[in-house]
Design a protein around this motif. Structure first.
Motif, PDB file in Angstrom:
ATOM      1  N   CYS A  68     -23.586  21.092  28.054  1.00 43.59           N
ATOM      2  CA  CYS A  68     -24.812  21.202  27.287  1.00 43.59           C
ATOM      3  C   CYS A  68     -24.955  19.959  26.421  1.00 43.59           C
ATOM      4  O   CYS A  68     -23.971  19.280  26.130  1.00 43.59           O
ATOM      5  N   ARG A  70     -26.580  18.697  22.851  1.00 44.95           N
ATOM      6  CA  ARG A  70     -27.155  19.146  21.589  1.00 44.95           C
ATOM      7  C   ARG A  70     -27.380  17.949  20.707  1.00 44.95           C
ATOM      8  O   ARG A  70     -26.763  16.898  20.888  1.00 44.95           O
ATOM      9  N   ARG A  82     -31.331  20.268  11.315  1.00 43.21           N
ATOM     10  CA  ARG A  82     -31.295  21.250  12.399  1.00 43.21           C
ATOM     11  C   ARG A  82     -30.265  20.841  13.440  1.00 43.21           C
ATOM     12  O   ARG A  82     -30.032  19.663  13.650  1.00 43.21           O
ATOM     13  N   ASP A  83     -29.695  21.817  14.082  1.00 42.88           N
ATOM     14  CA  ASP A  83     -28.720  21.637  15.167  1.00 42.88           C
ATOM     15  C   ASP A  83     -29.283  22.368  16.376  1.00 42.88           C
ATOM     16  O   ASP A  83     -29.372  23.590  16.367  1.00 42.88           O
ATOM     17  N   ASP A  84     -29.708  21.600  17.379  1.00 43.09           N
ATOM     18  CA  ASP A  84     -30.346  22.205  18.554  1.00 43.09           C
ATOM     19  C   ASP A  84     -29.592  21.888  19.830  1.00 43.09           C
ATOM     20  O   ASP A  84     -29.251  20.731  20.077  1.00 43.09           O
ATOM     21  N   ILE A  85     -29.382  22.905  20.639  1.00 40.32           N
ATOM     22  CA  ILE A  85     -28.947  22.683  22.015  1.00 40.32           C
ATOM     23  C   ILE A  85     -30.233  22.509  22.806  1.00 40.32           C
ATOM     24  O   ILE A  85     -31.021  23.442  22.946  1.00 40.32           O
ATOM     25  N   LEU A  86     -30.466  21.289  23.287  1.00 43.48           N
ATOM     26  CA  LEU A  86     -31.734  20.974  23.940  1.00 43.48           C
ATOM     27  C   LEU A  86     -31.671  21.018  25.460  1.00 43.48           C
ATOM     28  O   LEU A  86     -32.700  21.168  26.114  1.00 43.48           O
ATOM     29  N   ARG A 100     -38.019  14.575  24.990  1.00 49.23           N
ATOM     30  CA  ARG A 100     -37.894  15.864  24.290  1.00 49.23           C
ATOM     31  C   ARG A 100     -37.096  15.702  22.998  1.00 49.23           C
ATOM     32  O   ARG A 100     -37.430  16.279  21.970  1.00 49.23           O
ATOM     33  N   GLN A 104     -38.732  16.090  19.168  1.00 49.03           N
ATOM     34  CA  GLN A 104     -38.174  17.031  18.186  1.00 49.03           C
ATOM     35  C   GLN A 104     -37.792  16.302  16.894  1.00 49.03           C
ATOM     36  O   GLN A 104     -38.045  16.798  15.800  1.00 49.03           O
TER      37      GLN A 104
END
Length: 168
Positions: A68, A70, A82-86, A100, A104
């Motif tokens: 993954c 992130r 923010r911590d996002d798994i994109l 993307r 963000q």
């Protein structure tokens, strides 16, 4: 034990002969552990706590069986916005869409990013694709005055920093 607490929920559900109550307890313990680590990195500039950050990342994706990607989005004081798994990939690769990620970052008014992905193989050494996507993102982010502080590769037994390796 860390491999169980850090495992993906879907993977825990495939374990045979474990009562549902035990799986729920493992999930709750894992969630509490990750939340505790998340709090440690959220309350101060993220770059000042690299050991806490590595512990958090290993606990959250270091034991996953799929790759993954992130992104940790940071403000001007390097606090976590923010911590996002994109992106989620397969056992050996993940496709990353720079548009993307940058979209963000712009939505969040982030001024810096830390890129992170895991290697289910356990080998933290960056691949040619890892280096290429980092260079692409760094060049693109620079156009918007967004810094890429690092690209971290996480595995169950450790982490590698492209910045520390002199690649970024």
């Amino acid at each position: 034990m860390p491999a169980i607490i850090g495992a993906e929920q879907v993977r825990l559900e495939t374990i045979d002969d474990v009562p549902d109550a035990a799986l729920k307890l493992l999930t709750l313990v894992g969630d509490a552990f990750r939340q505790s680590l998340s709090t440690q990195i959220s309350n101060r500039p993220i770059l000042s706590s690299s050991i806490d950050l590595m512990d958090y990342l290993r606990a959250t994706i270091g034991y996953w069986r799929t790759e993954c990607f992130r992104v940790l989005f940071l403000d001007a004081q390097n606090h976590l916005i923010r911590d996002d798994i994109l992106h989620i990939g397969s056992v050996s690769k993940v496709v990353v869409d720079p548009r993307r990620i940058l979209a963000q970052a712009l939505r969040l008014d982030a001024t810096a990013l830390i890129l992170v992905h895991n290697h289910p193989s356990g080998i933290c050494q960056p691949s040619a694709a890892d280096i290429a996507v980092t260079e692409c993102l760094a060049e693109s982010a620079d156009l918007f005055d967004i810094a890429i502080h690092d690209h971290l590769i996480v595995a169950a037994d450790g982490c590698a920093s492209l910045k520390s390796l002199g690649i970024l």
